[in-house]
Scaffold this active site. Structure first.
Site, short mmCIF file in Angstrom:
data_model
loop_
_atom_site.label_atom_id
_atom_site.label_comp_id
_atom_site.label_asym_id
_atom_site.label_seq_id
_atom_site.Cartn_x
_atom_site.Cartn_y
_atom_site.Cartn_z
N SER A 171 0.82 -1.21 0.00
CA SER A 171 0.00 0.00 0.00
C SER A 171 0.86 1.26 0.00
O SER A 171 1.71 1.40 -0.87
CB SER A 171 -0.93 -0.08 1.21
N LYS B 179 4.17 1.96 -2.47
CA LYS B 179 4.60 3.14 -3.23
C LYS B 179 6.06 3.40 -2.86
O LYS B 179 6.91 3.71 -3.69
CB LYS B 179 3.74 4.37 -2.87
N TRP C 258 -9.96 0.34 -5.51
CA TRP C 258 -9.43 1.67 -5.16
C TRP C 258 -7.99 1.82 -5.68
O TRP C 258 -7.56 2.89 -6.07
CB TRP C 258 -9.50 1.80 -3.64
N HIS D 248 -7.71 -5.68 -0.11
CA HIS D 248 -6.46 -4.92 0.06
C HIS D 248 -5.70 -5.47 1.28
O HIS D 248 -6.12 -5.25 2.43
CB HIS D 248 -6.87 -3.46 0.28
C1 GTR Z 1 -5.41 4.53 1.60
C2 GTR Z 1 -4.81 5.31 0.48
C3 GTR Z 1 -4.07 4.41 -0.44
C4 GTR Z 1 -3.20 3.41 0.28
C5 GTR Z 1 -3.73 2.96 1.63
C6 GTR Z 1 -2.73 2.38 2.62
O1 GTR Z 1 -6.18 5.29 2.46
O2 GTR Z 1 -5.85 5.96 -0.19
O3 GTR Z 1 -3.34 5.18 -1.37
O4 GTR Z 1 -1.91 3.84 0.40
O5 GTR Z 1 -4.32 3.98 2.32
O6 GTR Z 1 -1.56 2.73 2.63
O7 GTR Z 1 -3.18 1.58 3.43
#
Ligand code: GTR
Length: 425
Positions: free
Chosen positions: A261, A265, A352, A402
């Protein structure tokens, strides 16, 4: 593309932003705007890269500079003069006797914080230096296992609330991320694992970049092209690698960087900026990670900059609601890993993060890998869930939400063995 379309929710969701404005997230493939992806081999001054030498002399440095300048922000170069690593703890009988577990304290400037606590697992069953995975965690090292000997993280962690009892919270989270970090599986595959809490490097909230490692190297407010939090975390990953270089049981030239997540990145940006990482893995990194920004599918540049203004630099805000104007896209970030190994994974219920956009980034990085004549993805359409594709670049789509799971790790370990584990196959 038909299968991909059936995977997306044919829906447009209305989401309330912090300031009450309704923001629309698109989850409908047919509503993806028309976009042109920049050719990763095109040179800014005209002409097109046609050889490895030209890519390495001109194409790659220009691409790296562009993405750094317009998105993640410039970070300090190399290991700082005050860099110090101290062994704080060692246990010979961790993970049911499968691993040696150590904790190291890493600092960057004499007498000045922050201090990073690196947790390291070494397989007990080893004959020489071992390859390693390195990645940051969200909520502290004690989340990896229930073992009460792991030092609880009492500083800021992702999700910290003001006024909470940090010790009680940290203790209640022991072992909560065990599924994300299947340590037994990792050490049994012959790899070491190093991790640290991302908040040790830079807390995950916007304070004008005044805390974490920022003030050690930047005076006053960072300029629009200077580092945001993702750059600070990526810089921190390079420092963990510096620390591993000094640990004789680890073979630091065989290291995979991994993240989930926001930390996915980060692993991509660390891989792009530090060529010592031989394998780069992004798990469900989405917008600002592996997903193409210009598709504006799920999370968009405007949404991410609004929710997390500290992750990217000042310049990146120019592209809020205006992805068309971006002079690059995330396939060029993936291409910066060439000819090293890079792997991207998505999850079916993580729309997402735009699984299709994550796949396309890897696919469209291919022209750069082709320069090196390295075989690559081997497919042009997103594979069915549960199937891993590729060789030097790789991709899978996991059925589910996720998260990082042992199923993802099974693919990562196989991929890392292929590229780093000459003695482990
Ligand atoms: C979310 C965000 C994502 C992702 C995620 C995370 O809220 O929108 O880009 O990075 O968090 O890191 O769990």
């Amino acid at each position: 593309m038909r299968r991909a379309c059936s995977l997306v929710f044919a829906a447009v969701a209305l989401i309330q932003s912090a300031d009450g404005q309704k923001l629309v997230a698109n989850y409908n493939e047919s509503k993806v705007p028309d976009y042109d992806l920049p050719d990763p081999l095109l040179l800014a001054g005209g002409g097109r890269v046609s050889s490895v030498a030209e890519w390495e002399e001109k194409g790659r440095p220009a691409t790296l500079k562009l993405i750094e300048n317009e998105m993640y922000g410039r970070m300090p170069v190399g290991k700082p003069a005050g860099f110090k690593v101290v062994l704080d703890k060692e246990e010979e009988d961790a993970v049911g006797g499968r691993a040696v577990r150590r904790e190291y304290l890493i600092s960057f400037a004499e007498g000045k914080g922050p201090e990073v606590r690196m947790l390291l697992y070494l397989p007990k069953n080893r004959t020489g230096p071992v390859p390693a995975f390195v990645g940051l965690n969200f909520r502290g090292n004690q989340c990896l296992e229930e073992d009460t000997r792991i030092t609880p993280e009492l500083g800021y962690v992702v999700g910290s609330r003001k006024g909470e009892d940090r010790r009680a919270k940290a203790e209640s989270m022991r072992g909560s991320a065990a599924g994300r970090w299947p340590v037994a599986m990792i050490v049994e595959s012959g790899f070491a694992l190093a991790t640290a809490c991302c908040g040790n490097i830079d807390p995950d909230y916007h304070d004008g970049w005044k805390n974490g490692v920022h003030p050690l190297f930047t005076e006053g407010d960072p300029k629009p092209d200077e580092w945001g939090t993702i750059s600070a975390w990526a810089w921190g990953l390079s420092r963990l690698l510096d620390a591993l270089e000094g640990i004789k049981e680890v073979e630091a030239r065989r290291v995979a960087v991994i993240g989930h997540s926001r930390l996915g990145k980060t692993s991509l940006w660390a891989g792009a900026t530090d060529p010592r990482f031989q394998v780069v893995i992004s798990n469900n990194s989405g917008c600002g990670g592996a997903a193409l920004s210009k598709r504006a599918f799920g999370e968009t540049v405007g949404r991410i900059n609004r929710s997390f203004p500290h992750w990217f630099n000042g310049n990146f805000k120019k592209y809020d609601g205006n992805e068309k104007a971006l002079p690059f896209d995330q396939h060029q970030l993936i291409a910066l890993m060439a000819p090293r190994a890079v792997y991207v994974a998505s999850a079916t219920k993580d729309q997402w993060a735009d699984p299709q956009g994550e796949f396309l980034s890897v696919l469209h990085a291919q022209p750069v890998y082709d320069l090196y004549r390295k075989s690559s993805l081997g497919v042009t359409e997103i594979p069915a869930p549960g199937q891993s594709v590729g060789s030097l670049t790789g991709y899978h789509l996991r059925d589910g939400k996720h998260d990082v799971t042992p199923e993802d790790w099974a693919f990562y370990l196989a991929f890392a063995k292929r590229h780093l584990g000459e003695d482990l196959r």
